[in-house]
Design a protein around this motif. Sequence first.
Motif, short mmCIF file in Angstrom:
data_model
loop_
_atom_site.label_atom_id
_atom_site.label_comp_id
_atom_site.label_asym_id
_atom_site.label_seq_id
_atom_site.Cartn_x
_atom_site.Cartn_y
_atom_site.Cartn_z
N PRO A 18 0.76 -1.18 -0.01
CA PRO A 18 -0.01 0.05 -0.05
C PRO A 18 0.83 1.23 -0.04
CG PRO A 18 0.10 -0.80 2.35
CD PRO A 18 0.75 -1.88 1.25
N SER A 28 -7.29 -5.96 -5.83
CA SER A 28 -7.51 -6.36 -4.45
C SER A 28 -6.46 -5.12 -3.52
CB SER A 28 -7.13 -7.67 -4.33
OG SER A 28 -5.83 -8.00 -4.60
N ALA A 29 -5.35 -4.76 -4.22
CA ALA A 29 -4.77 -3.83 -3.44
C ALA A 29 -5.21 -2.09 -3.46
CB ALA A 29 -3.09 -3.69 -4.19
N ASN A 31 -7.96 -0.94 -2.26
CA ASN A 31 -8.38 -0.53 -1.14
C ASN A 31 -7.37 -0.41 0.05
OD1 ASN A 31 -8.08 -3.36 -0.95
ND2 ASN A 31 -9.75 -3.64 0.43
N ASN A 32 -6.19 -1.23 0.09
CA ASN A 32 -5.14 -1.03 1.10
C ASN A 32 -4.49 0.22 0.96
OD1 ASN A 32 -5.97 -3.67 2.37
ND2 ASN A 32 -4.26 -4.64 0.96
N THR A 33 -4.43 0.51 -0.39
CA THR A 33 -3.53 1.92 -0.71
C THR A 33 -4.19 2.96 -0.37
OG1 THR A 33 -2.44 0.82 -2.55
CG2 THR A 33 -2.33 3.11 -2.35
N ARG A 35 -6.78 3.02 2.10
CA ARG A 35 -6.79 3.36 3.52
C ARG A 35 -5.36 3.84 3.95
NH1 ARG A 35 -9.03 -2.98 3.91
NH2 ARG A 35 -11.14 -2.30 3.52
N GLU A 36 -3.93 3.41 3.40
CA GLU A 36 -2.71 3.92 3.93
C GLU A 36 -2.88 5.51 3.43
OE1 GLU A 36 0.85 4.05 5.43
OE2 GLU A 36 -0.56 2.54 5.34
#
Length: 295
Positions: A18, A28-29, A31-33, A35-36
């Motif tokens: 992220p 799939s990555a 949302n993690n980025t 959020r970061e």
Amino acid sequence: MALKDWSTVAGNNNAAPPNGAPEGWAPSAVNNTIREIMAQVRGWFQDPMWINLGLLYEFVSTTSFKISGVDETARYPVGRRVRAVGVATGTIYGRITGSVFATDTTVTVVWDSGALSNETLQVSLGVVSKGKPIAYNDIDMTGQVILLTGIENIAESRIVGRAAGAGTGSPQALTPAQASAIVNAGGSVSQLLTEVDVTGATYTFILTNAQNSIIKANRATAQTFTVPDNATTAFPIYSVIPIYQYGAGQVTIAAAGGVTIRTPETLKARKQYSQMALTKIATDEWILTGDLELA
């Protein structure tokens, strides 16, 4: 990766999620980025008065550090506030007194207390810097006190505003002498009130009474102070007129035709040395507060 580690060049923020957004990354990555990013932005708001540029800071002496290989003097000018953090150093604050570039940028600081230790350092810049004043151009600060806790050397800082009574035009920087004249020992900016000594039996308020003035009711017998209607005297909304009864004569506040004065008690001062204040809250509506005679 922290906010300070991201690049100002969009294409360089291509680390693996992220920490970045590379080409062809998996859905799939995403949302993690996101959020970061949200976490880093929110983290910055925890400490918004200090900016960590993410540079490598090296110890030079107890009062200086360097940034190797780049000229950063423009961002580290004399007079700017800095904060240094280290395991042995702790957290200390100071003001830049020297900033020079040869092969490296060397910054010299006078610390409020403490000193740098020979270790890895994190250095942050104060948001308010010399030559970049905060100008309250569009905020009515009449009658307010502005705390300037971050200004420790008025000769190296600027206070900007318009001259009294000037509602338009560009704000002007005060000279150090002018600024020093209104900065008191407590570190606040204020303007002294001008006393208006009223000795007559009647008085009608005028516009300048709400411009850093205080009315001294100074008569041995009763006095009546009248609030004019807006058509006669257009006081700005939230104008404040302070009054104190210095003489023995009781002060009564009266409303001109069309004016309403709200009060929790009466429109009279309670006794000698009572203090009151009139605040304009609408076009022809005022509120009277203070040491009033009970209803």
